[in-house]
Write a protein that holds these residues in place. Sequence first.
Motif, PDB file in Angstrom:
ATOM      1  N   GLY A 253      -7.536  -0.265  -1.968  1.00 51.01           N
ATOM      2  CA  GLY A 253      -6.275  -0.349  -2.161  1.00 51.01           C
ATOM      3  C   GLY A 253      -5.542   0.328  -1.088  1.00 51.01           C
ATOM      4  N   THR A 254      -3.958   0.349  -0.940  1.00 46.79           N
ATOM      5  CA  THR A 254      -3.304   0.718   0.106  1.00 46.79           C
ATOM      6  C   THR A 254      -2.109   1.733  -0.314  1.00 46.79           C
ATOM      7  N   ILE A 255      -2.576   2.283  -1.400  1.00 45.14           N
ATOM      8  CA  ILE A 255      -1.273   3.556  -1.919  1.00 45.14           C
ATOM      9  C   ILE A 255      -2.008   4.992  -1.833  1.00 45.14           C
ATOM     10  N   VAL A 413      -4.248  -7.247  -1.644  1.00 40.58           N
ATOM     11  CA  VAL A 413      -4.274  -5.910  -1.399  1.00 40.58           C
ATOM     12  C   VAL A 413      -5.249  -5.601  -0.406  1.00 40.58           C
ATOM     13  N   LYS A 819      -1.088  -8.148  -7.717  1.00 42.84           N
ATOM     14  CA  LYS A 819      -0.632  -7.369  -6.692  1.00 42.84           C
ATOM     15  C   LYS A 819      -1.356  -5.962  -7.374  1.00 42.84           C
ATOM     16  N   ASN A 820      -2.691  -5.813  -7.890  1.00 46.18           N
ATOM     17  CA  ASN A 820      -3.131  -4.777  -8.255  1.00 46.18           C
ATOM     18  C   ASN A 820      -3.241  -3.648  -7.022  1.00 46.18           C
ATOM     19  N   SER A 821      -2.688  -2.501  -7.098  1.00 53.13           N
ATOM     20  CA  SER A 821      -2.896  -1.911  -5.882  1.00 53.13           C
ATOM     21  C   SER A 821      -4.079  -0.757  -5.792  1.00 53.13           C
ATOM     22  N   VAL A 823      -4.789   2.278  -7.014  1.00 55.32           N
ATOM     23  CA  VAL A 823      -4.103   3.489  -6.418  1.00 55.32           C
ATOM     24  C   VAL A 823      -5.479   4.660  -6.316  1.00 55.32           C
TER      25      VAL A 823
END
Length: 1375
Positions: A253-255, A413, A819-821, A823
């Motif tokens: 992910g990116t968060i 993502v 858009k499943n981040s 986290v």
Amino acid sequence: MCGCLTACHAILGIGFNVPAFDTDVFIRVEGQATAHGRLREELIRAAESDPRFVPNKSIILFTLVRETLPSDGVAARVYVMRDTGTADDLEEERYVYQNRDKRSAGEKGTFAGRSVTSAELRARIKAGEGYEHVVHANLTVTLNYVPESDLLGKTIPMLRMERFSHWNQEDAVAEEQARRSRDATLPRTLPEKVVPQPRSMPEHNVTPLLKRSTAKELQAARNIVKKALADSSRLNKARVAQPLRNKYGLRPGTIVGGGSVAGEQNIASIDQDVPPLLDITDEIAAAAALVAEADSVGGWKNVTKRAATASAGTYWMQSLARKGTVPWGDEPNYVSCQDCPDIRDVSSVNQNAGHLQKCARLWSGGRWYHALPFGTQVIGDANNRPTLVAAPSFVGLGVLSTDEYTGDGGQGVDGGDPEYYVNTANFYRQIRNIVIDIRKVTSGTLVTCLHYQVAQATSLQNVELIAAAGSSQIGLFAENGSGGGISDVTFTGGGIGLKGGEQQFTAQRLKFNGCTVGIQVIWDWGWVWKSITMNNVKTGFQLVGDGGVGNSVSVAVADTTGATILASSPVIDQWVVGPVYEGSTTARTFSTGGKIGNYRRHSTLLDPQGNYFERPKPQYEDQATSTFLHTKDLGCKGDGSTDDTQAFQAALYASLGKILFVDAGSYILTSTVTIPSGTKIVGEAWSQLVASGSYFSDASNPKVMIKVGNAGDVGNVEMQDLLFTTRGATAGLIVIEWNIQADAQGSAGLWDCHVRIGGATGTKLTPAECPPVTSGINSGCSAASLMMHLTPSASGYFENMWLWGADHMLDDPDLVSGKNSMVQTSIYVARGFLIESTKPTWLYGTASEHAVFYQYNFHKAANIYAGMLQTESPYFQPTPPPPAPFAAVVGLLPGDPDYTCAAGNEFSGCDQSWSVVMTGSANIFVAGAGIYTWFSTYAQTCIDTQLCQKALMLLQNNFANVRFQNLVTIGAKYMAVMDGKGIPAIDNLNVDTHPNWSQISILDVGSNGTTKFDEAIWIDPAIWEMDQPKFTCSPPCNVKLPPWTGATSTVNYPLITVSQGTWTSTITQAPLTVTEWVFEPIMLNQGAANKNKRADVTIWPVPATTPFWPAIVYTGNDRKATTTSATGAFPKPPASIGPNAPAPPSGSWPKRPVQAFFGFPENPLVDECFFTDFSDPACLTQPWFGNMTRPGAPGGDDYDENSAELRTICPRVSSTKTTTTTIKSIPTPPAPLPSPFEQGDARTNSLNCYHSGEDTEGIRMHNAADRFCDMIAHSDLGPGFFLSKDFEFPYNGGVGFVAITVSLECNVLQIEHSTVYSLGYSLNSKLLLREESLEFEGLCEHEKRRVAAALMPDTMADVTRKRFNIILAYLSPER
């Protein structure tokens, strides 16, 4: 609604002034108590759903009707109906009040209602609208769920579940427990030949779309499909030619921390302009479904209607009642299992495809003509596999696809096409027992049976993929991912059987028939290929270019120009290309092809053909549904909140002799659950066993959740499809402790079982509680001490097992966009997988990720096959650096790393976790390992510079036969540290584009800079009983022949002078009689001329020289026992025992030589150190008392294996304890003399220190006592009885072992005018007899401390005839 079909009983009816419930019941009175108990359970379960039900007050009224049933060995059947919600349900809610005159709006007091027949109940159960409990008349079957109280004749009101007790329970219970533990395999419960019965299906499920469509609509659909086919064919060809590879930005992910990524992530992609796949819209899917149905009804190529070919089948799963729930799924009405024959079209399938825990059952013989994208388990009938048939109008790339692309446009993502689950995080997928056939697809269209993009915890088993011969079709297309396991798959026809690219994968037992190319590897870091069979295949393996290996091929390996590198051969022992390290970090060479070293495959790891042993996942195809017992029928809730510990333990014991089916759910366990030998467990879509509560909270005192057997147990256990997880902070948790030793190869094992710590709904360890911090430590997020422990006495078979400390949130709450981040989260697990086993163990497709200390730790382990191993270091490290947040407990468990973090020491492991630690180990073969470090405090700029961490593997003080094959590393400066020196990753850089990875083809782990392949095989002494002594071994063989005992000789023991101060004495010993003739080891090599022959070698063993004189014990001037031995050389043995050798003084030499044959299996063998051997210091215990006897010694010429033990003496102990007696006329015996500490054991580095202040756990005392008491259960405890046994347990967390000695001696004592029986017991406990007893302070008989009890008999004759029931009362319950 519940019903019970049995013989006859009375009609009962009772009412109170609280609501009651009534139902229809049919009873036969045989096995009455158990049947009533089951009925009561189900009635209460049904009533609890109503808020007006009051426990212990409300009652349930039911009607009993006479019913005559055939004699079938079944005493009772309890039927439970589901509430299906149909208008003609049997279930009607009726309330009965004591006051019959009471009437008000909405209330009726009545017994009225439609009567229900037993035939109707049975029909509805058969139709899958309920389930049944079977109560057998046969006691041996009924005992599987009859409680202890029934066996003992106790009276209880209703059924309850209790675990069985220990040795001192009544004989009936003990015998039943023994019977269950012996039941290693289940007898077949299905008839040998079963004809599948036709399965009825409503007409609207056969051709619903076609019936509702007009000719005009059908033609429009054909136009849509025609265009879609053209577009799909073009895009498919382009995609297969230029497949998508993994993206390595911030993975997955990116968060981080709710905002921006830590560090720059400017990483170039290796995927440029990858062709997209066709976006299959709802319009295209509906049109394809309509056209497929129209073509099938028209009879295209003899394919009949689905309803005509569907059948009920014989596989137990299809008729198993479904009671599973998903309590942590945020969806109370979620259906955990769905029958696929009820699925009407593609759109209805897709509505359920995205859910994680979904089990779709495919009935035998059914056929589909649609693509079926999914994200779930698909399980077919193992006895009659269903077929998924792609119609001629099939649109898409794969009939089944594991990634569902959203078609949203833009990037997902991971930088690729938007999808619900990115390929490297596409976990928990399973397909088994199906056939996929794409031969009918329009000629020239490139399609695949499976578009397989998966990650860990995924499996593919017992599947056949059929493509048109000579076509361009592909069986399985795995363009990217990070798996995972594939096993027992057959590829038939097509251009390519398996076209694959993955980070790592384990592929076993694959068959390729008639493919143009069997396997094409388009990219990979490490695949383990095992047991691959190819028939009528032009090219076996295509490694990007040309060439291959397999049956019926002319060239084994060729380069991209077609030049032959390795010619075809019936047997290729080993062939290596690439970097090689032989024994040291500086012994690097580059092999261009050939065999490296003389590595020996350990015989205990091999099957009879000499291959590494494998065992497919058991599916119990020959078992009837009645063999399976539901956890939710045995008192377990699985609701994610109820404490199921006692109920689950009881269910395990109740199911012995059967198979425990763990219904889908989350089972809260608040203390240790022990899985006994003989257990067989099947989960449902990864049923969750959840550790929770304060019991697991203390990291300094870790506790086990799942304990598989007890230390020393030998037996069998089978477990599959389970998820071991946690809820909340459980810093002191050991998730799995595996103690059982398999009683046969592969008889104790796990398949598709995984550990997941946090990162999911319900765990209370999500980004909300444990955010991805880039400084400091998350409080309350220390979740485990150790994920799995394979103890020293254990062994097992483990296939597809993933141990995962969560790095991100797993659950996608919406599945509405790509858009499943996912986290990130910072969760702390101290240790991954600790392996101490020295017994044969197999690890196929295992992974361990994100623990703080290490991922794998092979500590003094041996005899292990492992491949593929896969690891990742924690993403948050070095913030905090190891060992934080577990610094206070370093060293608590065996093999913990030494965190001496000196400045500038690159090999300390103080920056990030060790991927693999291996110390003091031998005979380990790692067939492939992918060990990665992706982050430095969530930043990834360190990958391509290989500076995310210093070193990945720690190898030190290892022994013979340790080899890593195809070792791949990413992100670290050093691939491994071997005996204090590093192997730089830059020296073995394989790819210099992101993510730069290094590779070693062979790493032979050495000691002192050299490789060791001299592991010995120990030949069974039974060869001397053969007419022709012989054995088989695989060269090169370092052979230990057993001693010869058929000859004796006498040796004079030298005089020994000893002194203490001014005191001097000369010790004279009687002559020694040599009774065992130990031989020198033999090294056997097979000549090149006999490479493929089973040649034999004739051996006349050479006697070995005894290296030193046996020890003796004498009492010195200080009255203490002292051990010493003679100095000087022991007399030399005869130079030979062969022809013309002098005859021994007594007896004879072997009449024939030993014959050695080259081949497999190696036999007959015994364990290391089974007999005396002078060449291996580890097998000679010091002091050594010899393998010979002295004249006049007890037992004559028999070697006393306890001779060394009998010479040990107690340490000096002071005690102020006083003891009172019950018979005052008997004086207290004198205290024993003080004695020195005894000698240590050189081989095990152990020291007996009983009563010297050292302690051990109470449970070990119990276990030793139980086993000892079992041994003397039928002994006559008469005068002169003596028995002493040692029971070994892991010591101090595995630093060594503690041997608890239990002994019992019966003596006759004359005390005044009475004859007293004295029983000495070595445990620090007291013995109570059923008669009045006398308790003595500790005696020291035969140099062992004991507590004694005495019994005053009426006569000596009574004593000699009496057998005592001995009951232990321990002084301390814990220590």
